[in-house]
Scaffold this motif. Structure first.
Motif, PDB file in Angstrom:
ATOM      1  N   ALA A 151      24.216  -1.577  61.106  1.00  0.00           N
ATOM      2  CA  ALA A 151      25.530  -1.314  60.501  1.00  0.00           C
ATOM      3  C   ALA A 151      25.523   0.036  59.790  1.00  0.00           C
ATOM      4  O   ALA A 151      26.457   0.838  59.930  1.00  0.00           O
ATOM      5  CB  ALA A 151      25.894  -2.438  59.533  1.00  0.00           C
ATOM      6  N   ALA A 152      24.466   0.296  59.048  1.00  0.00           N
ATOM      7  CA  ALA A 152      24.370   1.575  58.331  1.00  0.00           C
ATOM      8  C   ALA A 152      24.327   2.735  59.324  1.00  0.00           C
ATOM      9  O   ALA A 152      24.992   3.760  59.136  1.00  0.00           O
ATOM     10  CB  ALA A 152      23.127   1.575  57.438  1.00  0.00           C
ATOM     11  N   ARG A 171      29.051   0.483  55.461  1.00  0.00           N
ATOM     12  CA  ARG A 171      28.363   0.404  54.188  1.00  0.00           C
ATOM     13  C   ARG A 171      27.697  -0.971  54.115  1.00  0.00           C
ATOM     14  O   ARG A 171      28.358  -1.978  53.908  1.00  0.00           O
ATOM     15  CB  ARG A 171      29.389   0.577  53.067  1.00  0.00           C
ATOM     16  N   SER A 172      26.416  -1.012  54.303  1.00  0.00           N
ATOM     17  CA  SER A 172      25.695  -2.287  54.278  1.00  0.00           C
ATOM     18  C   SER A 172      25.560  -2.734  52.836  1.00  0.00           C
ATOM     19  O   SER A 172      24.825  -2.142  52.057  1.00  0.00           O
ATOM     20  CB  SER A 172      24.329  -2.125  54.948  1.00  0.00           C
ATOM     21  N   ARG A 173      26.295  -3.805  52.505  1.00  0.00           N
ATOM     22  CA  ARG A 173      26.387  -4.217  51.100  1.00  0.00           C
ATOM     23  C   ARG A 173      25.357  -5.241  50.705  1.00  0.00           C
ATOM     24  O   ARG A 173      24.849  -5.226  49.593  1.00  0.00           O
ATOM     25  CB  ARG A 173      27.792  -4.792  50.830  1.00  0.00           C
ATOM     26  N   LEU A 181      21.963  -5.241  59.384  1.00  0.00           N
ATOM     27  CA  LEU A 181      22.377  -4.385  58.266  1.00  0.00           C
ATOM     28  C   LEU A 181      21.885  -2.952  58.482  1.00  0.00           C
ATOM     29  O   LEU A 181      22.574  -1.982  58.127  1.00  0.00           O
ATOM     30  CB  LEU A 181      21.859  -4.956  56.941  1.00  0.00           C
ATOM     31  N   THR A 182      20.720  -2.821  59.098  1.00  0.00           N
ATOM     32  CA  THR A 182      20.214  -1.487  59.424  1.00  0.00           C
ATOM     33  C   THR A 182      21.123  -0.816  60.448  1.00  0.00           C
ATOM     34  O   THR A 182      21.527   0.341  60.308  1.00  0.00           O
ATOM     35  CB  THR A 182      18.783  -1.601  59.990  1.00  0.00           C
ATOM     36  N   LEU A 237      21.019  -2.349  49.092  1.00  0.00           N
ATOM     37  CA  LEU A 237      22.009  -3.435  49.076  1.00  0.00           C
ATOM     38  C   LEU A 237      22.420  -3.675  47.627  1.00  0.00           C
ATOM     39  O   LEU A 237      21.567  -3.762  46.748  1.00  0.00           O
ATOM     40  CB  LEU A 237      21.410  -4.701  49.698  1.00  0.00           C
ATOM     41  N   VAL A 296      29.240  -6.615  64.397  1.00  0.00           N
ATOM     42  CA  VAL A 296      28.951  -5.358  63.693  1.00  0.00           C
ATOM     43  C   VAL A 296      29.564  -4.187  64.453  1.00  0.00           C
ATOM     44  O   VAL A 296      30.202  -3.303  63.861  1.00  0.00           O
ATOM     45  CB  VAL A 296      27.429  -5.164  63.531  1.00  0.00           C
ATOM     46  N   CYS A 341      28.566  -7.565  54.596  1.00  0.00           N
ATOM     47  CA  CYS A 341      27.483  -8.463  54.211  1.00  0.00           C
ATOM     48  C   CYS A 341      27.043  -9.190  55.468  1.00  0.00           C
ATOM     49  O   CYS A 341      27.874  -9.521  56.321  1.00  0.00           O
ATOM     50  CB  CYS A 341      27.947  -9.494  53.188  1.00  0.00           C
ATOM     51  N   CYS A 342      25.761  -9.451  55.594  1.00  0.00           N
ATOM     52  CA  CYS A 342      25.290 -10.199  56.749  1.00  0.00           C
ATOM     53  C   CYS A 342      24.903 -11.614  56.323  1.00  0.00           C
ATOM     54  O   CYS A 342      24.160 -11.807  55.367  1.00  0.00           O
ATOM     55  CB  CYS A 342      24.109  -9.498  57.405  1.00  0.00           C
ATOM     56  N   ILE A 380      18.125   2.001  52.526  1.00  0.00           N
ATOM     57  CA  ILE A 380      19.441   1.354  52.421  1.00  0.00           C
ATOM     58  C   ILE A 380      19.436   0.442  51.197  1.00  0.00           C
ATOM     59  O   ILE A 380      18.657  -0.509  51.141  1.00  0.00           O
ATOM     60  CB  ILE A 380      19.763   0.535  53.690  1.00  0.00           C
TER      61      ILE A 380
END
Lengths: 383, 383
Positions: free
Chosen positions: A164-165, A170-172, A161-162, A209, A119, A132-133, A207
């Motif tokens: 990453a944001a 952009r946490s997809r 993902l948190t 997704l 990340v 994407c995680c 966030i």
């Protein structure tokens, strides 16, 4: 599964040196279109690693496919064959910082990740990219389960993902892989459930997704039939609807095998037929292709290919099938019961069906001095 | 085992892209000469498949080695690097009729066989050639036993050598292989005993066998020391003397690993260090080289290489080591306990010692888009 007419005509007309892989592009197209018809709402990213033949890439570019890539070389291959970088997803979670930078410079903007180190690399070298995680799921039903090499625990995926944001990415969404050659359409359930829980948790943190990456795993028919794409689509759709309700995230899927396997045939030649002792019940049949010449997926006899010879229908008997190298592990099938015609002799062809996926690209560069498996393409391919 | 100074200087001075294999030709020469000194009466045929780098072949040609070859390409390689075809032995029992003809046309006159089909091919395409017949032996002590793929039963070997003589071939003797990385010097006993019995039987029929092919199997030191060549020589000599008395046949041996393994080092880079969950005790360390990039012998963790990093000696912890591809089986070590420094991070080098044998030539041609492992040679090499 029967042999492609176009492939047969090519073999009859050209008699290429063996071993070789022949791909019928019309069958690639048919497989892709059947999948797209079965899953109209899901974006298809072809797993390039399954078969990186340029003609296959060009065909799929023309059919509006996306591409799941695993390295800079696969990115270059796709772009050189006309792909829009926006249609590429860097699906490997194991990538060097320099490779992420390469992807970013070439316009790739979607990455799969599963660790904080990765990340941070993506944030540093592909700022603003979508991620994407991948969570680890290991449902039964796969011919080659993926173990724990890829993906992380659900809690950690939420954390990543948190993070990453926070780092401006952009946490997809959530990605997972049900294992290769997955014969159970319900196998996607666990991953979708995890995606839903992670989505709920992240929504609470502001966030949203908007994507589920359903990964690979769609099977091909080898010795036995497999469920039709529609059954996978129905099981996946029902599960997504159950867990996400009326406003589900977008879905993407990364099939490789399901698109190219049945489109390919390996023509091999019998090098030798032998018995090891006068009492041997079975014959050893040595082919000029083996585990290091393209049949890597015969490791542990995970994939059992169908073999066709010109003597099929005549008297047969049990065989052990092996490759041509000095390696004692270069034995294709000794537990899986195979029978081949008694008349089969050195110099005869053995055609290996549904061999279009995970074959040529695995070949050893020069083990025992044998050249890698060459690929020929036949068929119109175009739309 | 420590790192070669010449290799270290090359790495420091050149900083080649990773992954790569670096061979110290001086160590190849040292290994070869040590083996020759330990076994002065036994002719050494280097198993080209272990490492077909042209510089290695040229060096061994200059040191009067013979060569065990497995394909036309290996024959061409040896001849192109100065080998006399009279010093080549076609050691593979699995060869096409056309490949036998190729060998014969290029002056190769010694073949190993283990089936009637192959004997007939040799008689037809290499008339008058010498043949050894391989019997199957499976002594314990090998890291990678060869199973039943090669060799036939003792009775059949006698029959085949008899038939070979009838077909105008020169029946030379018996061949066997004790399994790769054989750590028990007594492992050659069974094969030598079979050779003696077959020799007695054939002598009664008027066929004098004058050669024992002791095959490969001599080990290299990886994580642990192995017996010195002298111990193998002593065990083999004693056994030959016991069974053949004062006038023993000539002996030949086909080492590959014992000559090149410790002469090579793979430099790799850490792609990523990751934990899969907050509770994970071990880290996953992903290298840019894996099972499909040259470390094929980590299958089933058969060969455990020694790893060296610049942080050795600092605090370490348990790791699972894996390669960079999408393949779930591309995991190097998860049962063999490995510990690496806690400070090790993405971008650091991990040097894999004694990696000169059965590595580069096994590499996949393009799996996941990764290029095959390149080889560099250092050292004087010459005598």
């Amino acid at each position: 599964m029967t042999k492609s007419l176009a492939i047969q005509e090519f073999l009859d007309g050209t008699a290429p040196p063996t071993p070789c892989l022949v791909i019928d592009l019309d069958l690639v197209r048919d497989n892709y279109l059947a999948l797209r018809a079965a899953m109209p709402a899901t974006r298809i990213y072809y797993a390039v690693k399954a078969n990186p033949t340029p003609e296959v890439i060009r065909l799929l570019v023309g059919l509006d496919a996306g591409f799941d890539v695993a390295s800079p070389a696969e990115i270059t291959l796709c772009l050189a064959n006309g792909a829009d970088p926006a249609t590429l997803s860097y699906g490997s979670t194991i990538k060097k910082a320099a490779d992420i930078a390469f992807a970013h410079e070439h316009g790739v903007s979607l990455f799969t990740t599963d660790s904080i180190g990765d990340v941070e690399h993506i944030a540093a070298h592909a700022p603003g990219a979508g991620v994407c995680c991948r969570v680890v799921v290991n449902p039964p039903g796969a011919a080659t389960p993926l173990g724990r090499k890829f993906g992380c625990a659900e809690d950690m995926a939420g954390d990543l993902l948190t993070r990453a944001a926070e780092l401006g990415l952009r946490s997809r969404g959530v990605s997972f892989h049900v294992g290769s050659q997955q014969t159970d359409p319900a196998a996607w359930r666990t991953g979708i459930e995890q995606a839903a829980r992670i989505g709920t948790r992240l929504a609470a943190a502001g966030i949203d997704l908007d994507l589920i990456n359903l990964g690979g795993g769609l099977p091909a028919a080898y010795l036995t039939a497999v469920p039709a794409p529609e059954r996978y689509a129905a099981a996946i759709d029902a599960c997504v609807a159950e867990h996400f309700g009326a406003d589900p995230p977008a879905t993407m899927i990364e099939p490789g095998r399901a698109i190219v396997a049945t489109a390919g045939l390996i023509r091999s030649e019998v090098v030798l037929v032998a018995r090891k002792s006068a009492a041997d019940q079975h014959r050893w049949v040595y082919l000029d292709v083996g585990r290091y010449g393209g049949l890597a997926e015969t490791e542990n006899e995970a994939i059992a290919y169908r073999m066709v010879t010109r003597f099929d229908g005549t008297e047969d008997g049990p065989v052990i099938l092996a490759g041509p190298t000095c390696d004692g592990d270069d034995v294709l099938y000794q537990r899986t019961p195979y029978r081949l015609p008694m008349r089969l002799a050195a110099g005869d062809h053995v055609d290996i069906l549904a061999a279009g996926a995970y074959t040529a690209s695995y070949s050893s560069v020069a083990f025992n001095g044998f050249a890698p498996l060459p690929t020929y393409c036949v068929g119109q391919g175009g739309a």
